[in-house]
Enzyme design. Structure first.
Site, PDB file in Angstrom:
ATOM      1  N   LYS A  79      -1.564   1.190  -3.704  1.00 27.53           N
ATOM      2  CA  LYS A  79      -1.166   0.018  -2.905  1.00 27.53           C
ATOM      3  C   LYS A  79      -0.466   0.454  -1.613  1.00 27.53           C
ATOM      4  CE  LYS A  79       1.481  -1.856  -6.087  1.00 27.53           C
ATOM      5  NZ  LYS A  79       1.438  -0.799  -7.129  1.00 27.53           N
TER       6      LYS A  79
ATOM      7  N   ARG B 286       9.341  11.550  -6.630  1.00 24.70           N
ATOM      8  CA  ARG B 286      10.262  10.446  -6.916  1.00 24.70           C
ATOM      9  C   ARG B 286      10.827  10.603  -8.321  1.00 24.70           C
ATOM     10  NH1 ARG B 286       7.154   4.997  -5.231  1.00 24.70           N
ATOM     11  NH2 ARG B 286       8.146   4.353  -7.180  1.00 24.70           N
TER      12      ARG B 286
ATOM     13  N   ARG C  12       6.236  -9.162  -8.998  1.00 23.82           N
ATOM     14  CA  ARG C  12       5.967  -8.343 -10.174  1.00 23.82           C
ATOM     15  C   ARG C  12       6.131  -9.134 -11.461  1.00 23.82           C
ATOM     16  NH1 ARG C  12       7.199  -3.066  -7.640  1.00 23.82           N
ATOM     17  NH2 ARG C  12       6.621  -1.385  -9.026  1.00 23.82           N
TER      18      ARG C  12
ATOM     19  N   ARG D  57       6.875   2.637 -16.821  1.00 23.19           N
ATOM     20  CA  ARG D  57       6.492   1.766 -15.701  1.00 23.19           C
ATOM     21  C   ARG D  57       5.138   1.113 -15.958  1.00 23.19           C
ATOM     22  NH1 ARG D  57       6.644   5.740 -11.098  1.00 23.19           N
ATOM     23  NH2 ARG D  57       6.159   4.008  -9.710  1.00 23.19           N
TER      24      ARG D  57
ATOM     25  N   ARG E  51       1.970  12.993  -7.472  1.00 21.90           N
ATOM     26  CA  ARG E  51       2.377  12.328  -6.236  1.00 21.90           C
ATOM     27  C   ARG E  51       3.619  12.985  -5.640  1.00 21.90           C
ATOM     28  NH1 ARG E  51       3.177   5.868  -5.933  1.00 21.90           N
ATOM     29  NH2 ARG E  51       5.073   6.178  -7.157  1.00 21.90           N
TER      30      ARG E  51
HETATM   31  P1  AMP Z   1       7.558   0.806  -6.444  1.00 23.36           P
HETATM   32  O1  AMP Z   1       7.908   1.698  -5.302  1.00 23.36           O
HETATM   33  O2  AMP Z   1       6.844  -0.441  -6.030  1.00 23.36           O
HETATM   34  O3  AMP Z   1       6.840   1.549  -7.562  1.00 23.36           O
HETATM   35  O4  AMP Z   1       8.949   0.297  -7.057  1.00 23.36           O
HETATM   36  C1  AMP Z   1       9.876   1.226  -7.605  1.00 23.36           C
HETATM   37  C2  AMP Z   1      10.840   0.506  -8.538  1.00 23.36           C
HETATM   38  O5  AMP Z   1      11.611  -0.464  -7.801  1.00 23.36           O
HETATM   39  C3  AMP Z   1      10.196  -0.300  -9.648  1.00 23.36           C
HETATM   40  O6  AMP Z   1       9.864   0.511 -10.774  1.00 23.36           O
HETATM   41  C4  AMP Z   1      11.294  -1.308  -9.975  1.00 23.36           C
HETATM   42  O7  AMP Z   1      12.338  -0.705 -10.719  1.00 23.36           O
HETATM   43  C5  AMP Z   1      11.844  -1.626  -8.602  1.00 23.36           C
HETATM   44  N1  AMP Z   1      11.120  -2.774  -7.996  1.00 23.36           N
HETATM   45  C6  AMP Z   1      10.330  -2.758  -6.876  1.00 23.36           C
HETATM   46  N2  AMP Z   1       9.834  -3.975  -6.631  1.00 23.36           N
HETATM   47  C7  AMP Z   1      10.290  -4.785  -7.621  1.00 23.36           C
HETATM   48  C8  AMP Z   1      10.104  -6.149  -7.949  1.00 23.36           C
HETATM   49  N3  AMP Z   1       9.322  -6.949  -7.197  1.00 23.36           N
HETATM   50  N4  AMP Z   1      10.729  -6.638  -9.050  1.00 23.36           N
HETATM   51  C9  AMP Z   1      11.520  -5.858  -9.821  1.00 23.36           C
HETATM   52  N5  AMP Z   1      11.729  -4.560  -9.582  1.00 23.36           N
HETATM   53  C10 AMP Z   1      11.116  -4.014  -8.494  1.00 23.36           C
END
Ligand code: AMP
Length: 220
Positions: free
Chosen positions: A13, A161, A88, A172, A127
């Site tokens: 994404k 990360r 989400r 996740r 990654r």
């Molecule tokens: P991402 O970079 O999109 O994989 O997000 C990393 C982490 O941030 C996720 O595993 C969640 O812990 C938190 N996070 C990001 N976006 C959201 C969301 N819309 N709702 C809840 N937690 C989020």
């Protein structure tokens, strides 16, 4: 264009969002990135969110909805945006519908990228990102030129990360299946869902997304 990029972690994404932003100029709003920035700045919200995201869990809906509401009210988002990582949960999806309706607008399209679980685990494990410019690499499919440093910041070591640790990746993915996958039905019901195979190369996926955007723009 108001676009949501939907799909499991590691499906691409962010890569597609950066390309859309570079070509069309709509701001890329990555909620994960916003939280990581807040944590790096040491804000109370950032530090609290980091505890949850490092464990692979979601940050509470009200926090995320507040963040996105505020970000969407900024002038650069008034003519379009690309959301990556939000919504989400079904509560976040309904809140987004409401926020946009209050402004007399709505989503134009939801691009769902998908790939089998084992492929996502493999990709997330490989990654890496540049801590300076956030450029994404994959040690297998898209490595940096020298195998270790960012191509654009040659003195900077790429980093993994914290939440890309093997156990956290599985958590996740489980959270995605339980909490986020139901959104597919939400957006399919609205007739907004377009599906793309995240196992194709980034170029092929991007070509397909561009075509859909051209179509949706022509219809609008
Ligand atoms: P991402 O970079 O999109 O994989 O997000 C990393 C982490 O941030 C996720 O595993 C969640 O812990 C938190 N996070 C990001 N976006 C959201 C969301 N819309 N709702 C809840 N937690 C989020």
């Amino acid at each position: 264009m108001n676009i949501v990029l939907l799909g499991p972690p590691g499906v691409g994404k962010g890569t597609q969002g950066r390309r859309l932003n570079a070509e069309f100029g709509w701001p890329l709003i990555s909620t994960g990135e916003m939280l990581r920035d807040a944590a790096a700045r040491g804000t109370p919200l950032g530090l609290e969110a980091k505890r949850m995201s490092d464990a692979g869990d979601l940050v509470p809906d009200d926090v995320m909805i507040g963040l996105v509401r505020e970000r969407l009210s900024q002038p650069d988002a008034s003519t379009g945006f690309i959301l990556d990582g939000f919504p989400r949960t079904t509560i976040q999806a309904s809140a987004l519908d409401d926020i946009l309706a209050e402004r007399g607008t709505s989503l134009d399209t939801v691009a769902l990228l998908n790939a089998p679980g084992e492929e996502l685990v493999r990709r997330l494990g490989a990654r890496r990102e540049c801590p300076v410019c956030k450029r994404a690499y994959n040690l297998i499919s898209a490595p940096p030129r020298d195998g270790r440093h960012c191509d654009d910041h040659v003195e900077v070591d790429l980093v993994r990360r914290v939440d890309d640790a093997d156990d956290t990746i599985r958590q996740r993915l489980a959270v995605y299946r339980k909490q986020t996958e139901p959104l597919i039905g939400h957006y399919r019901g609205q007739g907004k869902l377009r599906e793309f195979s995240g196992t194709e190369s980034a170029d092929v996926v991007y070509g397909a997304i561009r075509q859909v955007i051209a179509m949706v723009r022509a219809e609008g």
